[in-house]
Design a protein around this motif. Structure first.
Motif, PDB file in Angstrom:
ATOM      1  N   VAL A 228      16.491  15.198  10.513  1.00  0.00           N
ATOM      2  CA  VAL A 228      16.676  16.149  11.621  1.00  0.00           C
ATOM      3  C   VAL A 228      15.351  16.852  11.916  1.00  0.00           C
ATOM      4  CG1 VAL A 228      17.830  18.283  12.335  1.00  0.00           C
ATOM      5  CG2 VAL A 228      19.156  16.432  11.302  1.00  0.00           C
ATOM      6  N   GLY A 229      14.580  17.181  10.885  1.00  0.00           N
ATOM      7  CA  GLY A 229      13.261  17.777  11.099  1.00  0.00           C
ATOM      8  C   GLY A 229      12.339  16.840  11.873  1.00  0.00           C
ATOM      9  N   GLU A 230      12.360  15.561  11.524  1.00  0.00           N
ATOM     10  CA  GLU A 230      11.548  14.576  12.246  1.00  0.00           C
ATOM     11  C   GLU A 230      12.043  14.403  13.677  1.00  0.00           C
ATOM     12  OE1 GLU A 230      11.580  11.097   9.766  1.00  0.00           O
ATOM     13  OE2 GLU A 230      10.397  12.077   8.200  1.00  0.00           O
ATOM     14  N   LEU A 231      13.349  14.492  13.876  1.00  0.00           N
ATOM     15  CA  LEU A 231      13.917  14.429  15.222  1.00  0.00           C
ATOM     16  C   LEU A 231      13.433  15.610  16.062  1.00  0.00           C
ATOM     17  CD1 LEU A 231      15.847  13.375  17.414  1.00  0.00           C
ATOM     18  CD2 LEU A 231      17.694  14.597  16.219  1.00  0.00           C
ATOM     19  N   VAL A 232      13.396  16.780  15.473  1.00  0.00           N
ATOM     20  CA  VAL A 232      12.908  17.969  16.190  1.00  0.00           C
ATOM     21  C   VAL A 232      11.450  17.782  16.589  1.00  0.00           C
ATOM     22  CG1 VAL A 232      12.383  20.433  15.970  1.00  0.00           C
ATOM     23  CG2 VAL A 232      14.587  19.554  15.186  1.00  0.00           C
TER      24      VAL A 232
END
Length: 129
Positions: A51-55
């Protein structure tokens, strides 16, 4: 029409379940190859990482992060792949913890479609005399 829609929903559910199982199996193999315990804690932490990489990818896609020399097409592709990573980890977590993700999605989201259809049907029904 309702039967066709129901059939498509059933096929979609079967495909989602098969996809979840396949992603879960890939995740298990990944853990075996790299020699670590793939616990539910690891899956939750990995989900958070994804999710951090998606952000980050979303920020780049929306022009709120430097492009790091990537073309708009590369940025769009990275965003799509990071979205797939996050969804994949959610599906793996559901599978590993015994959650019937199709049923959960149906109970949480798709029920709204049925409720709206039901309400529309009630509105179209003639009033009782």
């Amino acid at each position: 029409m309702i039967q066709e829609s129901s059939l498509r929903a059933t096929i979609g559910r079967m495909e989602m379940r098969a996809t979840a199982q396949q992603i879960d199996a890939i995740s298990r193999r990944y853990a075996e190859i790299y020699g670590f315990e793939r616990s539910t804690d690891w899956l939750v932490l990995k989900l958070q990482e994804e999710v951090g990489e998606l952000v980050q990818a979303y920020l780049a896609k929306t022009g709120r992060q430097r492009d790091k020399g990537h073309s708009p097409e590369e940025i769009d592709r990275r965003y799509a792949l990071e979205l797939a990573d996050a969804v994949g980890m959610l599906l793996a977590l559901a599978e590993a913890t015994g959650v019937d993700i199709e049923r959960a999605i149906d109970d949480k989201w798709l029920v709204w479609d049925r409720r709206v259809s039901q309400r529309a049907g009630e509105a179209d029904a003639p009033e009782a005399e």
